[in-house]
Design an enzyme around this catalytic site. Sequence first.
Site, PDB file in Angstrom:
ATOM      1  N   LYS A 110      -5.578   4.223   4.611  1.00 39.89           N
ATOM      2  CA  LYS A 110      -4.766   5.460   4.958  1.00 39.89           C
ATOM      3  C   LYS A 110      -4.871   7.055   4.096  1.00 39.89           C
ATOM      4  O   LYS A 110      -4.618   6.912   3.358  1.00 39.89           O
ATOM      5  CB  LYS A 110      -3.521   5.412   5.838  1.00 39.89           C
ATOM      6  CG  LYS A 110      -2.585   4.970   5.233  1.00 39.89           C
ATOM      7  CD  LYS A 110      -1.155   4.273   6.163  1.00 39.89           C
ATOM      8  CE  LYS A 110      -0.350   4.185   4.850  1.00 39.89           C
ATOM      9  NZ  LYS A 110       1.125   3.785   6.363  1.00 39.89           N
ATOM     10  N   ARG A 145       3.486  -9.379   2.613  1.00 40.70           N
ATOM     11  CA  ARG A 145       2.049  -9.561   3.427  1.00 40.70           C
ATOM     12  C   ARG A 145       1.626  -8.311   3.984  1.00 40.70           C
ATOM     13  O   ARG A 145       2.324  -7.437   4.716  1.00 40.70           O
ATOM     14  CB  ARG A 145       2.949 -10.032   4.754  1.00 40.70           C
ATOM     15  CG  ARG A 145       3.514 -11.361   5.045  1.00 40.70           C
ATOM     16  CD  ARG A 145       4.399 -11.910   5.956  1.00 40.70           C
ATOM     17  NE  ARG A 145       3.755 -13.367   5.833  1.00 40.70           N
ATOM     18  CZ  ARG A 145       4.679 -13.763   6.982  1.00 40.70           C
ATOM     19  NH1 ARG A 145       4.870 -13.927   8.451  1.00 40.70           N
ATOM     20  NH2 ARG A 145       4.555 -16.010   7.103  1.00 40.70           N
ATOM     21  N   ASP A 151       3.543  -0.950   8.454  1.00 38.59           N
ATOM     22  CA  ASP A 151       1.590  -0.227   9.028  1.00 38.59           C
ATOM     23  C   ASP A 151       1.903  -1.344  10.317  1.00 38.59           C
ATOM     24  O   ASP A 151       0.963  -0.927  10.825  1.00 38.59           O
ATOM     25  CB  ASP A 151       0.489  -0.691   8.308  1.00 38.59           C
ATOM     26  CG  ASP A 151       0.920   0.024   6.724  1.00 38.59           C
ATOM     27  OD1 ASP A 151       1.554   0.939   7.169  1.00 38.59           O
ATOM     28  OD2 ASP A 151       0.517   0.099   5.191  1.00 38.59           O
TER      29      ASP A 151
END
Length: 178
Positions: A110, A145, A151
């Site tokens: 991002k 993970r 997120d």
Amino acid sequence: MSLLRFVTVEGNKRRKTSSTNEDDVNNEDSPLEASAKAGIIEKKGDLFSCPENESLAHCISEDCAMGKGIAVIFKKKFGGIQELKSQGVKTGGVAVLKRKDRFIYYLITKVRYFNKPTYDSLTKSLHAMKTHCQQNNVKHISMPRIGCGLDGLSWDKVSKILTDLFSGSGITITVYTL
């Protein structure tokens, strides 16, 4: 063709959680055989307890803010913020630090820390990491993970991306959860 399946590790017990071949589910592999064939292993425990020769990976933003979650620990343990920023990696890429006998992969998913990644940006970053691994003979990566904590991505979708992308690559990924 290599088969890829998830193995859940709890202590010394391993349990197959999915397979690409029905016959595989019924075969009883030894724990070492199961993990060697798996490609991707899920393990309960502290990510930073992994062997020191395994590379690490996690997701960050282009601005390298790393102010929340597991990114704060990566920043404290490995530093290198200016080194990461100087690489100028954009969303969909991977910034890399070399620390002792391993690489630390920063998947840029991002633009800013407050944005959310997409499955597409995560997939592109993972592909960039895979390419770096293949070019540098990296065979083991440990990660949380990825994309599923702060997120907000779905682990079911992310694990499928990992499976599809790393199947047959010869790279073993251990995914740690607390």
